[in-house]
Design a protein around this motif. Sequence first.
Motif, mmCIF file in Angstrom:
data_model
loop_
_atom_site.group_PDB
_atom_site.id
_atom_site.type_symbol
_atom_site.label_atom_id
_atom_site.label_comp_id
_atom_site.label_asym_id
_atom_site.label_seq_id
_atom_site.Cartn_x
_atom_site.Cartn_y
_atom_site.Cartn_z
ATOM 1 N N TYR A 1 38.096 28.620 33.700
ATOM 2 C CA TYR A 1 39.059 28.775 34.818
ATOM 3 C C TYR A 1 39.485 27.053 34.751
ATOM 4 N N GLN A 2 39.014 26.178 34.212
ATOM 5 C CA GLN A 2 39.382 24.879 34.150
ATOM 6 C C GLN A 2 40.464 24.590 33.313
ATOM 7 N N LYS A 3 41.584 24.099 33.766
ATOM 8 C CA LYS A 3 42.782 23.929 32.826
ATOM 9 C C LYS A 3 42.881 22.835 32.642
ATOM 10 N N GLU B 1 39.413 34.585 42.422
ATOM 11 C CA GLU B 1 38.539 34.472 41.356
ATOM 12 C C GLU B 1 38.490 33.158 40.804
ATOM 13 N N ARG B 2 39.923 32.496 40.510
ATOM 14 C CA ARG B 2 39.847 31.300 40.203
ATOM 15 C C ARG B 2 39.252 30.160 40.958
ATOM 16 N N ASN B 3 39.568 30.512 42.289
ATOM 17 C CA ASN B 3 39.023 29.436 43.166
ATOM 18 C C ASN B 3 37.621 29.663 43.508
ATOM 19 N N ARG C 1 42.944 37.500 41.183
ATOM 20 C CA ARG C 1 42.653 36.558 40.252
ATOM 21 C C ARG C 1 42.607 35.145 41.114
ATOM 22 N N ALA C 2 43.519 34.880 42.240
ATOM 23 C CA ALA C 2 43.455 33.521 42.770
ATOM 24 C C ALA C 2 42.165 33.395 43.441
ATOM 25 N N SER D 1 35.848 28.061 40.147
ATOM 26 C CA SER D 1 36.208 26.859 39.365
ATOM 27 C C SER D 1 35.431 25.976 38.723
#
Lengths: 271, 278
Positions: free
Chosen positions: B276-278, B266-268, B263-264, B271
């Motif tokens: 995945y933008q919070k 993937e988020r990276n 997941r990390a 982005s």
Amino acid sequence: MSGYVSRFERRQGTVEPLGEQGRTVSAAATEAVSIELRRVEQSFGQNRVLRGIDLDVPAGQFLAIVGKSGCGKSTLLRLLVGLDRPAAGSLRFADRSGNTVEANARIVFQEPRLLPWARVVDNVAVGLGQVIDKDTARVKALMALDDVQLTDKADQWPARLSGGQRQRVALARSLVSRPGLLVFDEPLGALDALTRITMQELVSRVWRELGFTAVLVTHDVSEAVHLADRVIVLDGGKVALDLEIPTEHPRRHGDPDLAVVERRLLDAILG
Amino acid sequence: MTAYDVASDRPRQRRSWVLPALPARRIRLEWLLPYAVPIVLVLVWQLFSSLGWISTRIMPAPTDVAAAFVEQLLSGALLHNVAVSGARALAGLIVGGTIGLLLGITNGVSKLSEQLTDTSLQMLRTIPHLAMIPLVILWFGIGEESKLFLTSLGVLFPVYLNTFHGVRNVDRELIEMGRIYGMSGWTLFRKVILPGALPSIFVGLRYALGIMWLTLIVSESIAASSGIGHMANQAREFMMTDVVVLSLLIYAALGKLADVIARALERNALSWNPVYQK
Ligand SMILES: Nc1ncnc2c1ncn2[C@@H]1O[C@H](COP(=O)(O)OP(=O)(O)O)[C@@H](O)[C@H]1O
Ligand SMILES: [Mg+2]
């Protein structure tokens, strides 16, 4: 050039001729081309879409093409930018002294077609095409973003922009290589009314500033009349009407002379 | 300019006025709430075990499991087995994942290659790979090859399918745009096709991780002389339920860890994606 004051000059509080303040390089690289179409035909199977188009567009002209949906406007534009080859007929581009040249042609679609995984400035740099070093590419891309007044969004993701902003990025991407011919396929069709007006002013301004030849397809007749030097109506695969619009740029919305032209065009289209 | 800024500012605004509305103590309670049920269950379990209501031959007390954990840790057996299983999982992921990725990309890009191999791959996919264990043992014995073969095979298909699907579904209009601006071959692949397929490739990876652990657990229990599966199987023979349960928990932890890492990544890598933008 009447009335145009660049953002930079406005900030400086001076009004000087264009090209005096670091824009010279980019503007001078623009070499508008003239277009000459002779008996151009295009068909898809049995469907004869273009049936002999003869058209001369002088270098630097702003031409608008209107016509019913499905009459072949996009087909014609794809020929102009070399995305497709005509089934018959010839297509020639020339510089201002009449020599045949390769048109540095670019197209802006209705959808911005930005790479969602590239930041705004990198999306603009895509327009540079050939491989150049990163710093030069960034500088050029930032200059093009300045043309569309979006330098402050340079390092944003496209997903973060509004529809109008995305279309401005697409415009910057097509401007960054300083094209001789810029072709628009209903570029503002997906935008809301107010954003459209802002975008029309922007398109008109960059065209006057950079001096490329412009061909705009639009389903909005008043937009065509507002922006173009000349409007043609496409019908039955041919040029059905060819109208010059001498009114000076920049134009005001609601000009009565333009309303008359608009009426004539609508009559021609709706038959 | 202001008219354009509204859209991009909205998500940030929303967050800033929802959170402060909650008092600090309630927020902490909200975080704890999802863990309340497991914590209570463990406490009840411990209580029942201490009272002797649950036989330790069926279920060891949580304290017994904790003791087994410490014991296995101190003897070095635990770390050794975790390392062995981890290395097997990684090897299977790399081998199977690479093959799946390359096949997916090739078939996604080339119609010829797709026609040549896709049907065969789909046929192979219908065989449950764990059903091949007897055959695999006949081929490779219980050595490392058998585990590598099975995990690779298990990992291959989800990676292949999702990569293929991802490459095929890259926006045609973006590809046309790339071509208009002079991209072709490797450049087009690197700048348009691969990033466009990446979200789907990550879906495949996370699927593959699940299958990877499952395959490893089964094949280590049946055909291995080391690893966590082997540890659990041996403990079963000596009726050491505490070690069996410990093995389960370690598998769960490893699975969770792998998912967190994926997941990390993937988020990276994604982005740019609004999701995945919070
Ligand atoms: N690639 C294609 N294959 C087959 N038919 C096409 C293709 N592109 C356009 N056409 C047909 O050509 C006609 C003109 O299309 P187009 O140029 O897109 O019209 P518009 O004036 O609305 O832009 C339509 O009838 C359309 O169906
Ligand atoms: Mg069209």
